[in-house]
Design an enzyme around this catalytic site. Structure first.
Site, PDB file in Angstrom:
ATOM      1  N   TRP A 290      -9.477  10.156  15.925  1.00 28.26           N
ATOM      2  CA  TRP A 290      -8.017  10.332  15.908  1.00 28.26           C
ATOM      3  C   TRP A 290      -7.493  11.436  14.988  1.00 28.26           C
ATOM      4  O   TRP A 290      -6.375  11.924  15.166  1.00 28.26           O
ATOM      5  CB  TRP A 290      -7.298   9.023  15.537  1.00 28.26           C
ATOM      6  CG  TRP A 290      -7.664   8.486  14.168  1.00 28.26           C
ATOM      7  CD1 TRP A 290      -8.701   7.634  13.891  1.00 28.26           C
ATOM      8  CD2 TRP A 290      -7.023   8.764  12.909  1.00 28.26           C
ATOM      9  NE1 TRP A 290      -8.747   7.372  12.532  1.00 28.26           N
ATOM     10  CE2 TRP A 290      -7.725   8.044  11.910  1.00 28.26           C
ATOM     11  CE3 TRP A 290      -5.930   9.558  12.529  1.00 28.26           C
ATOM     12  CZ2 TRP A 290      -7.370   8.099  10.558  1.00 28.26           C
ATOM     13  CZ3 TRP A 290      -5.574   9.600  11.179  1.00 28.26           C
ATOM     14  CH2 TRP A 290      -6.300   8.874  10.215  1.00 28.26           C
TER      15      TRP A 290
ATOM     16  N   GLU B 154       0.846  -1.202   0.000  1.00 29.93           N
ATOM     17  CA  GLU B 154       0.000   0.000   0.000  1.00 29.93           C
ATOM     18  C   GLU B 154       0.879   1.249   0.000  1.00 29.93           C
ATOM     19  O   GLU B 154       1.918   1.284   0.656  1.00 29.93           O
ATOM     20  CB  GLU B 154      -0.880  -0.046   1.263  1.00 29.93           C
ATOM     21  CG  GLU B 154      -1.984   0.982   1.305  1.00 29.93           C
ATOM     22  CD  GLU B 154      -2.882   0.808   2.551  1.00 29.93           C
ATOM     23  OE1 GLU B 154      -3.302  -0.321   2.869  1.00 29.93           O
ATOM     24  OE2 GLU B 154      -3.144   1.838   3.202  1.00 29.93           O
TER      25      GLU B 154
ATOM     26  N   HIS C 272      -0.638  13.035   5.637  1.00 33.43           N
ATOM     27  CA  HIS C 272      -0.083  11.845   6.278  1.00 33.43           C
ATOM     28  C   HIS C 272       0.298  10.864   5.170  1.00 33.43           C
ATOM     29  O   HIS C 272      -0.501  10.625   4.268  1.00 33.43           O
ATOM     30  CB  HIS C 272      -1.195  11.298   7.172  1.00 33.43           C
ATOM     31  CG  HIS C 272      -0.951   9.987   7.823  1.00 33.43           C
ATOM     32  ND1 HIS C 272      -0.581   9.870   9.141  1.00 33.43           N
ATOM     33  CD2 HIS C 272      -1.053   8.724   7.342  1.00 33.43           C
ATOM     34  CE1 HIS C 272      -0.462   8.591   9.446  1.00 33.43           C
ATOM     35  NE2 HIS C 272      -0.747   7.869   8.380  1.00 33.43           N
ATOM     36  N   THR C 273       1.515  10.321   5.197  1.00 32.38           N
ATOM     37  CA  THR C 273       1.918   9.341   4.177  1.00 32.38           C
ATOM     38  C   THR C 273       2.372   8.053   4.862  1.00 32.38           C
ATOM     39  O   THR C 273       2.826   8.067   6.013  1.00 32.38           O
ATOM     40  CB  THR C 273       3.088   9.862   3.312  1.00 32.38           C
ATOM     41  OG1 THR C 273       4.238  10.051   4.139  1.00 32.38           O
ATOM     42  CG2 THR C 273       2.739  11.175   2.618  1.00 32.38           C
TER      43      THR C 273
ATOM     44  N   GLU D 193      -2.961  10.561   2.978  1.00 27.07           N
ATOM     45  CA  GLU D 193      -4.196  10.817   3.733  1.00 27.07           C
ATOM     46  C   GLU D 193      -4.177  12.260   4.200  1.00 27.07           C
ATOM     47  O   GLU D 193      -3.160  12.733   4.712  1.00 27.07           O
ATOM     48  CB  GLU D 193      -4.296   9.901   4.959  1.00 27.07           C
ATOM     49  CG  GLU D 193      -4.627   8.465   4.596  1.00 27.07           C
ATOM     50  CD  GLU D 193      -4.944   7.610   5.826  1.00 27.07           C
ATOM     51  OE1 GLU D 193      -5.625   6.592   5.660  1.00 27.07           O
ATOM     52  OE2 GLU D 193      -4.505   7.963   6.933  1.00 27.07           O
TER      53      GLU D 193
ATOM     54  N   ARG E  25       9.514   5.251  19.842  1.00 30.18           N
ATOM     55  CA  ARG E  25       8.614   4.247  19.303  1.00 30.18           C
ATOM     56  C   ARG E  25       9.357   2.953  18.957  1.00 30.18           C
ATOM     57  O   ARG E  25       8.751   1.882  18.938  1.00 30.18           O
ATOM     58  CB  ARG E  25       7.967   4.828  18.040  1.00 30.18           C
ATOM     59  CG  ARG E  25       7.011   3.904  17.347  1.00 30.18           C
ATOM     60  CD  ARG E  25       6.407   4.660  16.172  1.00 30.18           C
ATOM     61  NE  ARG E  25       5.565   3.824  15.362  1.00 30.18           N
ATOM     62  CZ  ARG E  25       5.093   4.173  14.173  1.00 30.18           C
ATOM     63  NH1 ARG E  25       5.409   5.360  13.671  1.00 30.18           N
ATOM     64  NH2 ARG E  25       4.315   3.365  13.489  1.00 30.18           N
TER      65      ARG E  25
ATOM     66  N   ASP F  80       0.211   5.329   0.591  1.00 30.09           N
ATOM     67  CA  ASP F  80      -0.885   6.187   1.080  1.00 30.09           C
ATOM     68  C   ASP F  80      -0.608   7.673   1.110  1.00 30.09           C
ATOM     69  O   ASP F  80       0.420   8.098   1.640  1.00 30.09           O
ATOM     70  CB  ASP F  80      -1.149   5.893   2.575  1.00 30.09           C
ATOM     71  CG  ASP F  80      -1.739   4.555   2.839  1.00 30.09           C
ATOM     72  OD1 ASP F  80      -2.479   4.059   1.998  1.00 30.09           O
ATOM     73  OD2 ASP F  80      -1.448   4.015   3.920  1.00 30.09           O
TER      74      ASP F  80
ATOM     75  N   GLY G  96      -5.211  14.619  17.224  1.00 37.24           N
ATOM     76  CA  GLY G  96      -5.232  13.312  17.877  1.00 37.24           C
ATOM     77  C   GLY G  96      -6.596  12.890  18.380  1.00 37.24           C
ATOM     78  O   GLY G  96      -6.692  11.997  19.222  1.00 37.24           O
TER      79      GLY G  96
END
Ligand SMILES: *[C@@H]1O[C@H](CO)[C@@H](O)[C@H](O)[C@H]1NC(C)=O
Length: 301
Positions: A202, A108, A125-126, A112, A286, A110, A206
């Site tokens: 979200w 995928e 957003h990618t 967004e 993260r 993306d 957020g």
């Protein structure tokens, strides 16, 4: 010379206007047509193809969003579309435009667009999934208001790299890092999808800012889809294999080996320095066990 002296001015005028007519026919023939390239896939009448196929609009209200998908599947391509996002208070809405294959180990690519309150910036957003694994988010603000006009969002996908661009400015490059063990999308044909839906749990700050349903319906518009030289995949073969041209001067598939030149790299650096707001490749919290391996393959730059 003999021709020009014998031809009357009237004849050459006719000849000229004939050329003009032919020229405009050629433009019409290559113009994007949403009827030809896409199917409305959901939304119960909320997705509309207008102006003889030149324009497509998606809308979202409290009951449902809407979406469309390409008729063809592609395996590599340079794919452009122009998009004008939901204006005004678009908080809580997400407009997605992406390529995706099917199944649990899908690939995928993306884009967004996360909406916002009037005057507050959208987030672009990618993400890139290969063989079912994503977690490769990069997010950007845009350097213009994406709701005021149409802007061009492009995906260049070839066997060596994926380049996301906005109005011709590259914002992200995801390189093929198979040599260091990272799967790259290159075996699964993908369809193009787009949808407008509610994600106010979200999307905006957020999830702090909710959709204001008194402003519904929310509408995003699309035009000038161009995948003219992309490789259409059908019954196990690629349209790019059949017409591999012998001359390199007029090769319609130059994008198949295209890379960023130094001007492109400079532009991408400018975007990433000034407009990037999240990069998984720098998110050490993260990934306490270490950043993903492709991040050392200059995906950070
Ligand atoms: C919305 O605006 C706020 C305030 O400027 C900003 O923090 C946020 O990143 C913007 N975008 C989204 C999608 O939340």
């Amino acid at each position: 010379m003999a021709y020009s002296s014998s031809a009357s001015p009237g004849l050459s005028l006719k000849f000229l206007s004939c050329l003009l007519v032919l020229g405009s026919l050629a433009i019409v023939a290559s113009a994007s047509n949403f009827y030809q390239d896409f199917d409305v896939s959901w939304g119960d009448g909320r997705a509309k193809i207008l102006n003889n196929g030149e324009l497509l609009t998606l809308s979202l209200d409290k009951a449902s969003g809407s979406g469309f998908q390409s008729k063809h599947e592609y395996l590599f391509g340079k794919i452009d579309i122009q998009l004008k996002l939901v204006p005004g208070n678009s908080a809580g809405t997400v407009t997605a435009y992406y390529l995706s294959s099917q199944g649990p180990t899908h690939d995928e690519i993306d884009f967004e667009f996360l909406g916002n309150l009037s005057g507050d910036p959208y987030i672009l957003h990618t993400n890139v999934f290969s063989q079912g694994k994503g977690n490769r988010e990069q997010q950007f603000y845009l350097w213009f208001d994406p709701t005021a006009d149409f802007h061009t969002y492009s995906i260049l996908w070839n066997p060596q790299r994926i380049i996301f661009s906005v109005d011709g400015t590259p914002i992200r490059e995801f390189k093929n890092s198979e040599s260091i063990g990272v799967p790259f999308p290159k075996n699964q044909p993908m369809r193009i999808y787009s949808s407008l839906w509610n994600a106010d749990d979200w999307a905006t700050r957020g999830g702090l800012v909710k959709t204001d349903w008194t402003k519904a319906p929310f509408t995003a518009s699309y035009r000038n889809f161009n995948a003219n030289n992309a490789c259409i995949w059908s019954s196990g073969s690629s349209s790019c294999d059949s017409k591999s041209p012998t001359s390199t001067t007029n090769n319609p598939h130059q994008w198949l080996s295209q890379e960023l030149d130094s001007a492109g790299q400079e532009k991408m650096k400018w975007v990433q320095k000034n407009y990037m707001i999240y990069n998984y490749c720098t998110d050490t919290k993260r990934f306490p066990q270490g950043l993903p391996p492709e991040c050392s393959n200059t995906n950070m730059s």
